[in-house]
Each structure stands twice: as structure tokens, then as C-alpha cells.
Enzyme design. Structure first.
Site, PDB file in Angstrom:
ATOM      1  N   ASP A  74      -2.480  19.457  -4.853  1.00  0.00           N
ATOM      2  CA  ASP A  74      -2.006  18.202  -4.273  1.00  0.00           C
ATOM      3  C   ASP A  74      -1.297  18.428  -2.943  1.00  0.00           C
ATOM      4  O   ASP A  74      -1.018  19.562  -2.550  1.00  0.00           O
ATOM      5  CB  ASP A  74      -1.077  17.476  -5.256  1.00  0.00           C
ATOM      6  CG  ASP A  74      -0.059  18.413  -5.916  1.00  0.00           C
ATOM      7  OD1 ASP A  74       0.193  19.498  -5.367  1.00  0.00           O
ATOM      8  OD2 ASP A  74       0.483  18.057  -6.971  1.00  0.00           O
ATOM      9  N   ASN A 113       8.311  14.686 -16.441  1.00  0.00           N
ATOM     10  CA  ASN A 113       7.712  13.551 -17.153  1.00  0.00           C
ATOM     11  C   ASN A 113       6.303  13.864 -17.658  1.00  0.00           C
ATOM     12  O   ASN A 113       5.546  12.967 -18.007  1.00  0.00           O
ATOM     13  CB  ASN A 113       7.697  12.299 -16.265  1.00  0.00           C
ATOM     14  CG  ASN A 113       6.843  12.484 -15.012  1.00  0.00           C
ATOM     15  OD1 ASN A 113       6.191  13.515 -14.842  1.00  0.00           O
ATOM     16  ND2 ASN A 113       6.846  11.492 -14.137  1.00  0.00           N
ATOM     17  N   HIS A 158       3.840  15.246 -15.898  1.00  0.00           N
ATOM     18  CA  HIS A 158       2.729  15.140 -14.949  1.00  0.00           C
ATOM     19  C   HIS A 158       2.107  16.503 -14.653  1.00  0.00           C
ATOM     20  O   HIS A 158       2.750  17.540 -14.767  1.00  0.00           O
ATOM     21  CB  HIS A 158       3.124  14.393 -13.665  1.00  0.00           C
ATOM     22  CG  HIS A 158       4.040  15.106 -12.727  1.00  0.00           C
ATOM     23  ND1 HIS A 158       5.083  14.468 -12.077  1.00  0.00           N
ATOM     24  CD2 HIS A 158       4.061  16.379 -12.289  1.00  0.00           C
ATOM     25  CE1 HIS A 158       5.696  15.336 -11.295  1.00  0.00           C
ATOM     26  NE2 HIS A 158       5.098  16.499 -11.406  1.00  0.00           N
ATOM     27  N   GLU A 207       0.770  11.119 -12.548  1.00  0.00           N
ATOM     28  CA  GLU A 207       1.937  10.596 -13.258  1.00  0.00           C
ATOM     29  C   GLU A 207       1.508   9.965 -14.589  1.00  0.00           C
ATOM     30  O   GLU A 207       0.310   9.681 -14.784  1.00  0.00           O
ATOM     31  CB  GLU A 207       2.620   9.538 -12.386  1.00  0.00           C
ATOM     32  CG  GLU A 207       3.125  10.063 -11.042  1.00  0.00           C
ATOM     33  CD  GLU A 207       4.479  10.770 -11.131  1.00  0.00           C
ATOM     34  OE1 GLU A 207       4.789  11.360 -12.187  1.00  0.00           O
ATOM     35  OE2 GLU A 207       5.216  10.732 -10.144  1.00  0.00           O
TER      36      GLU A 207
END
Ligand code: GLP
Length: 256
Positions: free
Chosen positions: A67, A136, A138, A143
Site C-alpha cells: 500500500d 483493528n 486490517h 479496513e
């Protein structure tokens, strides 16, 4: 899914580097998918060492990063491009043309994403995808709620992720609100996956990913469906996983 637990971060990094090194030794022109974040820094350090000792070479290796922040050019100090230069590429014998990182300021984002997918395909797919995990759950910047069919695309960063990413920026106003990331499907197409997690703060995410329900609400849980995943956790990150679910307790010098 093979779960290995090491004593500490240093050993996790060594075990991870050995896994990547073996991949490169088995196939010199391996296609690697690479992550950023704090977690893989030790692994990159170990790979640099192996390369400087002549034990492995990146001269034929092809890399695709997971990313990049949207809106940051490759020369921005907070960009993942700069992170990769600093933590790996400038210190190994990789060829410039074999490095692939999404362009955060591409005028045609959709075209950039399409081309990235095509390039991965043109290189025969990713042999080994290394992943960290967000607090979280990801993976990359996928996400919670990311579609399992997702490909490389533009995404909005959650408030939690942006708070966490603030460590990379001096001025809070600079923290990007979006990123371009490989999708869940892109990641799942890799032939092998290596997931790393370190520290107590990652224990809930690791548990949810490895032993929780497989759901789009917990992006890393999709890895339970992949046929060739190795997970290397340090003791702290593994603290919520039942001992009977751990396949190997590794001490230095004798891990995977
Ligand atoms: C970022 C990256 C992820 C990485 C995650 C965890 O969000 N896009 O690829 O896994 O951070 O980072 P850290 O290893 O610093 O906890």
C-alpha cells in the site's frame, strides 16, 4: 495455518527473515509482497544482514508493496516508498526496475490500481506475501468491512488507523485520509502468506484473526481460508491464543 510463537520481537524477526530467505534461495526470481509498519523492520534488518553476508541476493527478486498513502509523493519522508528505501531497498542488491510501489499521487488512481494488478499478474503472481496486522485487524489498508472480492483500490482510512499513522507525521494536518492498497482478493491470490504480529497490543487482533469467526468485519480472519499461511507471533501477541492452537514454540536458532 501454521502458528509459530517466538520468545520476543528479535526472534520473531529472525524467524520471519529465515522464511523469506528460504523463499529467495528456492527461487531467485521470487515475487515478494511487502508490508510497512514497525513490525517488519527487524525482519528487514535481518534480510539486509543475510544479503551483506552473501547468503541471499535480491538481484532477481521482484517486489510489490502492499500500500501507499494517497496524496504523498514518493519523495515525501512519510511515504511508504521512503520507508522501503530506508529499511530495505537502499541496503540490498535489488534492481530498481524490480521494485513496485503504488504511486500515491497518480493522477488516474483507478488506472494506477488496474496497472498494479496487471503487473502482479505479468510477473506470475506473488510467491510470498508478508503481512503485518492493524490494531483493528486490517491487512494492508483493508479496513474492517472491506469486501473479500476487493482488488487494489483507493480506500478511506479509519479514525483509529489515522491516529496510529500519526507516528509517521510531524504535523497532524499531514496525516493522509486515504490510501491505495492491494485488496483482500489480491492478497489472497498470493501463493504463500506470512503474517507477523508483535506485542501485547496486537493480541486481540491476532486472536480474532486466527481463531475468531471468518468475517469481513475482521479483515485478517480471511487468512483462515488461505491454504498456505504461516503466522509468526511473539509471546505477547500470542497471549490470547490457546496453547493447543500453537503449532511450534520457537527458540532462537530452531524456528521456521
Ligand atoms: C499500517 C500498514 C499495514 C501494517 C499496519 C501495522 O497500517 N498499512 O500494512 O500491517 O500498519 O503496523 P505496525 O506494524 O506498525 O503495527
Amino acid at each position: 495455518m501454521r502458528i509459530i510463537v517466538t520468545d520476543n520481537y528479535g526472534e520473531m524477526s529472525q524467524a520471519a527473515a529465515r522464511t523469506v530467505a528460504r523463499q529467495i534461495l528456492a527461487k531467485q526470481d521470487s515475487v515478494l509482497g511487502l508490508p510497512t509498519g514497525n513490525t517488519p523492520i527487524g525482519m528487514y534488518g535481518q534480510l539486509i544482514k543475510l544479503c551483506s553476508h552473501g547468503l541471499i541476493s535480491f538481484s532477481k527478486v521482484v517486489t510489490f508493496n502492499l500500500d501507499e498513502y494517497r496524496g504523498l509523493s514518493s519523495d515525501h519522508p512519510g511515504s511508504f516508498y521512503q520507508y522501503m528505501r530506508e529499511n530495505l531497498f537502499d541496503q540490498v542488491d535489488i534492481r530498481e526496475e524490480n521494485i513496485h510501489i503504488l504511486d500515491g499521487i497518480a493522477p488516474d488512481t483507478e488506472g494506477e490500481c488496474r496497472q498494479y494488478e496487471e503487473e502482479i499478474r505479468r510477473h506470475g503472481g506473488i510467491d510470498l506475501q508478508v503481512l503485518g496486522i492493524g490494531l483493528n485487524g486490517h491487512i494492508g489498508f483493508n479496513e474492517p468491512g472491506s469486501n473479500w472480492g476487493s482488488k487494489t483500490r483507493l480506500v478511506n482510512l479509519s479514525a483509529e488507523t489515522r491516529r496510529r499513522e500519526s507516528r509517521n507525521f510531524r504535523d497532524p494536518g499531514e496525516i493522509p485520509t486515504q490510501a491505495i492498497t492491494m485488496g483482500i482478493r489480491t492478497i489472497m491470490r498470493a501463493k504463500r502468506i506470512l503474517l507477523l504480529a508483535s506485542g501485547q497490543e496486537k493480541a486481540p487482533a491476532a486472536k480474532q484473526a486466527l481463531r475468531g469467526p471468518v468475517t469481513e468485519k475482521a479483515p485478517a480472519s480471511v487468512l483462515q481460508l488461505h491454504p498456505a499461511v504461516t503466522v509468526i507471533l511473539d509471546k505477547e501477541a500470542s497471549s490470547l491464543i490457546k496453547p493447543e492452537d500453537i503449532h511450534e514454540l520457537s527458540t532462537m536458532g530452531r524456528s521456521d
